[in-house]
Design a protein around this motif. Structure first.
Motif, short mmCIF file in Angstrom:
data_model
loop_
_atom_site.label_atom_id
_atom_site.label_comp_id
_atom_site.label_asym_id
_atom_site.label_seq_id
_atom_site.Cartn_x
_atom_site.Cartn_y
_atom_site.Cartn_z
N LYS A 238 0.83 -1.21 0.00
CA LYS A 238 0.00 0.00 0.00
C LYS A 238 0.86 1.26 0.00
N ASN A 239 2.07 1.12 0.50
CA ASN A 239 2.97 2.27 0.54
C ASN A 239 3.97 2.27 -0.61
N SER A 240 3.64 1.55 -1.65
CA SER A 240 4.58 1.43 -2.77
C SER A 240 4.10 2.25 -3.97
N GLU A 241 5.06 2.67 -4.75
CA GLU A 241 4.77 3.38 -6.00
C GLU A 241 4.07 2.42 -6.97
N LEU A 242 4.44 1.15 -6.91
CA LEU A 242 3.86 0.14 -7.79
C LEU A 242 3.72 -1.16 -7.03
N HIS A 243 2.55 -1.79 -7.16
CA HIS A 243 2.35 -3.11 -6.55
C HIS A 243 2.02 -4.10 -7.65
N LEU A 244 2.88 -5.09 -7.83
CA LEU A 244 2.59 -6.15 -8.80
C LEU A 244 1.98 -7.31 -8.04
N ALA A 245 0.64 -7.43 -8.14
CA ALA A 245 -0.06 -8.49 -7.39
C ALA A 245 -0.10 -9.76 -8.24
N LEU A 246 1.03 -10.39 -8.33
CA LEU A 246 1.15 -11.56 -9.22
C LEU A 246 0.42 -12.77 -8.66
N ASN A 247 0.16 -13.75 -9.53
CA ASN A 247 -0.38 -15.02 -9.04
C ASN A 247 0.71 -15.76 -8.28
N PRO A 248 0.33 -16.46 -7.19
CA PRO A 248 1.35 -17.18 -6.43
C PRO A 248 2.13 -18.15 -7.31
N LYS A 249 3.36 -18.34 -6.96
CA LYS A 249 4.28 -19.26 -7.66
C LYS A 249 4.47 -18.94 -9.13
N THR A 250 4.36 -17.67 -9.50
CA THR A 250 4.70 -17.32 -10.88
C THR A 250 5.90 -16.37 -10.89
N ASP A 251 6.61 -16.32 -9.79
CA ASP A 251 7.71 -15.36 -9.65
C ASP A 251 8.84 -15.60 -10.66
N TYR A 252 9.12 -16.86 -10.94
CA TYR A 252 10.25 -17.08 -11.86
C TYR A 252 9.86 -16.62 -13.26
N GLU A 253 8.57 -16.75 -13.57
CA GLU A 253 8.15 -16.29 -14.89
C GLU A 253 8.21 -14.77 -14.96
N LEU A 254 7.83 -14.14 -13.87
CA LEU A 254 7.93 -12.68 -13.84
C LEU A 254 9.40 -12.26 -13.97
N ALA A 255 10.29 -12.99 -13.29
CA ALA A 255 11.72 -12.66 -13.35
C ALA A 255 12.23 -12.78 -14.79
N LEU A 256 11.78 -13.81 -15.49
CA LEU A 256 12.23 -14.00 -16.87
C LEU A 256 11.67 -12.91 -17.79
N LEU A 257 10.41 -12.55 -17.53
CA LEU A 257 9.80 -11.48 -18.33
C LEU A 257 10.53 -10.16 -18.10
N LEU A 258 10.82 -9.88 -16.84
CA LEU A 258 11.54 -8.64 -16.52
C LEU A 258 12.93 -8.64 -17.16
N THR A 259 13.55 -9.81 -17.24
CA THR A 259 14.87 -9.91 -17.86
C THR A 259 14.79 -9.52 -19.35
N ARG A 260 13.76 -9.99 -20.02
CA ARG A 260 13.60 -9.65 -21.44
C ARG A 260 13.38 -8.16 -21.64
N PHE A 261 12.58 -7.60 -20.77
CA PHE A 261 12.34 -6.15 -20.87
C PHE A 261 13.63 -5.38 -20.58
N ALA A 262 14.38 -5.87 -19.60
CA ALA A 262 15.63 -5.19 -19.25
C ALA A 262 16.57 -5.21 -20.45
N TYR A 263 16.59 -6.32 -21.16
CA TYR A 263 17.43 -6.44 -22.35
C TYR A 263 16.97 -5.46 -23.43
N MET A 264 15.65 -5.44 -23.63
CA MET A 264 15.11 -4.57 -24.68
C MET A 264 15.41 -3.10 -24.38
#
Ligand SMILES: Nc1nc2c(c(=O)[nH]1)N[C@H]1C(S)=C(S)[C@@H](COP(=O)(O)OP(=O)(O)OC[C@H]3O[C@@H](n4cnc5c(=O)[nH]c(N)nc54)[C@H](O)[C@@H]3O)O[C@H]1N2
Ligand SMILES: Nc1nc2c(c(=O)[nH]1)N[C@H]1C(S)=C(S)[C@@H](COP(=O)(O)OP(=O)(O)OC[C@H]3O[C@@H](n4cnc5c(=O)[nH]c(N)nc54)[C@H](O)[C@@H]3O)O[C@H]1N2
Ligand code: SF4
Ligand SMILES: [Mo]
Length: 568
Positions: free
Chosen positions: A180-206
């Motif tokens: 609630k005190n964050s600039e951005l809250h990513l309310a992901l589905n449980p146990k999808t963190d590694y997929e989020l990490a991989l997605l963020l990696t692709r965006f970081a590359y781009m």
């Protein structure tokens, strides 16, 4: 008694606070850095709780001498390999480890793995070799702190206090206080963190955010990037429940900023917890978060004893048993120290049945749920009545705990019980109490320096979202402000989103493939619609949890489970 009046909070918590004992009153120590003079509700409850004063044998009060005689007689009667030593984390002082060295020498079966941070620790060890946090000053230098699977402001409130004015991004299925005190809250589905990490990696590359210097130095990043590219972006979005718009926002917030990443238990309460954590740590490395010249590092629950030499020898010739899979019924004698497995260990029904069929000795400071199944209860003296040192898994500052009160006559400290048993069994090798304490007080381990980093290059995860039937829910269990695991102000409610159709006060039966239990519902929009939440210490939560170990760290995986709800 020592003239020094410093005492350390003994509770299992990142902060490892120090207090001072003055004229019978306890105040947070202003001179201890992360404490800064503040005490939390749990520490106050810890001081005020009712302490055990007398041993109990078959529900009758006896003297300490009598209790020690029963203990020794029992230890002489059973075959050591038919006994189990089970230690919890009720008190995190270094002297608590003394008793394990007796039971190792005696020949009891010991446990391995963890009910807590095992999976994540294993993952970080695989990438970096050691689980050690950067110095706390690095966190203070960050402009943006990414809080990933950690209830940062609640579970490490003193560390949070030092950085509370910074910009936060929170990645958590629950809308926690920090979310609630964050600039951005990513309310992901449980146990999808590694997929989020991989997605963020692709965006970081781009966006050209790859830390080429770091990646070149450790050479193993290419395979990791290939792994990140292995799925279409849109399927990532659907799986994680995080929109591409929010991913773009994530990069806008961290652009040209110094970033720190604070990880917690949430990412790793699953079968593949180690590799999921390793994936997130690899994303962090790709972005350069581990490069001290650019960013501020990655935090987790560190090995608080990193750099110290072990002062108690607990080597054993026996195979250890995974703490997550312990079957108490297999042992003639079970010795439990500072734990409450009836509430905190996975699968309560199995724990209770197991304890009922063996002789249970409990060493603790008060009557907890496990005591109901104990044949002999030995009162340990309170933390005010024993000398100790607290190391922290959150930061590098230690806290000293002096004996500021005399122990009650029928109670005993863990070290004194160890010494008594070493003497009685004529064992040698136990160092003197003062020698051990002096070592921990004086020794300053060298700060950890990165020597290797191995990016993860392959990961296979069984997705909970693929197994989940429409009518099922993800099971989330996490910490709460006013209780410390199974101690203090316990909350037994089941939290659900009102959109599920359930109402406050409904009595429901929750069932999983491991068991079932009844709960009273409380509704809140803070919980995602597809999740249910039970706080740690909830007396019924662990009826539902798996008593199997995770993939690689011999540890529990409380959230590797889906649940059904039925109105009672
Ligand atoms: N007040 C208080 N403080 C405590 C404790 C306590 O009981 N009370 N316990 C202490 C102990 S023993 C420990 S180990 C630490 C643990 O402290 P934390 O590391 O903060 O661990 P948890 O509170 O278990 O879980 C953290 C967050 O993970 C989120 N989460 C759950 N599933 C997922 C997921 O799949 N992905 C992501 N990204 N997040 C998820 C939860 O919603 C929760 O907000 O706290 C310590 N401090
Ligand atoms: N559902 C669910 N289950 C969980 C968790 C969760 O989030 N959800 N969290 C897990 C985690 S992270 C952890 S760390 C474990 C914790 O699990 P346990 O290690 O079993 O911890 P507690 O349940 O807090 O029980 C600790 C006991 O130690 C006693 N004690 C306190 N001080 C002393 C002392 O000085 N000496 C002795 N001998 N005893 C003392 C306390 O009175 C208390 O009863 O639980 C795990 N279980
Ligand atoms: S924040 Fe943690 S270490 Fe500090 S006093 Fe509270 S429970 Fe103890
Ligand atoms: Mo924990």
């Amino acid at each position: 008694m020592s003239l020094n009046n410093k005492i350390a909070c003994p509770l299992d918590c990142y902060d490892a606070c120090e207090a001072v004992f003055e004229n019978g009153k306890i105040k947070g120590n202003k001179k201890h850095y992360p404490t800064n003079g503040n005490m939390c509700a749990n520490f106050i409850s810890c001081i005020k709780q009712e302490y055990l004063k007398t041993p109990i044998y078959n529900n009758v009060e006896i003297t300490l001498n009598e209790a020690l005689n029963v203990l020794v007689k029992k230890l002489k009667e059973v075959k050591p390999e038919n006994s189990l030593f089970y230690k919890g984390s009720g008190n995190l002082g270094v002297m608590q480890s003394s008793l394990k060295s007796f039971f190792a020498k005696y020949g009891s079966i010991l446990t391995q793995g963890s009910l807590c941070d095992g999976g994540g620790g294993k993952g970080i060890k695989a990438t970096r070799g050691e689980v050690v946090n950067p110095p706390l000053e690095k966190l203070l230098q960050a402009d943006v702190i990414i809080v990933w699977g950690r209830n940062f402001s609640v579970t490490s409130s003193h560390m949070y206090e030092l950085v509370k004015n910074k910009t936060f991004i929170t990645i958590d299925p629950i809308k926690t206080h920090i979310a609630k005190n964050s600039e951005l809250h990513l309310a992901l589905n449980p146990k999808t963190d590694y997929e989020l990490a991989l997605l963020l990696t692709r965006f970081a590359y781009m966006q050209d955010l790859e830390d080429e210097e770091f990646c070149k130095k450790f050479e193993t990043s290419e395979e990791f990037f290939e792994l990140a590219k292995s799925r279409p972006i849109l399927s990532y979005e659907e799986a994680t429940g995080v929109s591409l718009e929010d991913i773009n926002r994530f990069f806008e917030i961290i652009e040209n900023k110094k970033v720190a990443l604070v990880l917690g238990l949430g990412i790793q309460k699953y079968y593949e917890g180690a590799n999921i954590t390793r994936c997130i740590d690899s994303f962090a490395a790709f972005l350069g978060l581990h490069n001290p010249l650019k960013h501020c590092g990655v935090w987790y629950l560190s090995n608080s004893k990193y750099g110290y030499e072990e002062q108690f020898n607990s080597s054993t010739k026996h195979q250890k048993i995974d703490v997550s899979e312990v079957d108490f019924s297999k042992y003639e004698l079970v010795f439990i120290q500072g734990a409450n497995p009836v509430v905190s260990a996975p699968n309560t029904k199995r724990v209770i049945e197991g304890l009922k069929s063996s002789f249970v000795i409990y060493l603790g400071i008060n009557i907890n749920d496990t005591c109901e199944y104990a044949d002999l209860i030995i009162p340990a003296c309170s933390f005010l009545q024993k000398d100790d040192v607290r190391l922290s898994y959150g930061h590098e500052y230690k806290a000293i705990s002096n004996k500021v009160q005399e122990p009650l006559s029928e109670t005993i400290s863990e070290y004194n019980l160890t010494k008594y048993l070493f003497d009685t069994f004529k064992f040698d090798g136990l160092k003197k109490e003062k020698e051990i304490l002096d070592y921990y007080i004086k020794y300053q381990p060298k700060a950890y320096e990165f020597e290797k980093f191995e990016f993860i290059d392959d990961i296979e995860v069984e997705h909970l979202y693929e197994k989940k039937l429409k009518e099922q829910y993800y099971f989330i269990t996490a910490k709460k402000k006013k209780n410390l695991n199974s101690s203090f102000k316990i909350d037994n409610y089941l939290y659900l989103n009102p959109q599920t159709g359930y109402k406050d006060g409904d009595i429901v039966t929750l069932s999983s493939k491991y068991g079932n239990a009844k709960f009273e519902v409380k509704t809140t929009f803070d919980v995602k619609k597809n999740c249910v939440l039970c706080y740690a210490g909830n007396k019924n939560a662990n009826y539902l949890t798996p008593y199997q170990s995770d993939e690689s760290s011999h540890s529990a995986m409380y959230q590797e489970v889906l649940v059904n709800i039925e109105l009672s």
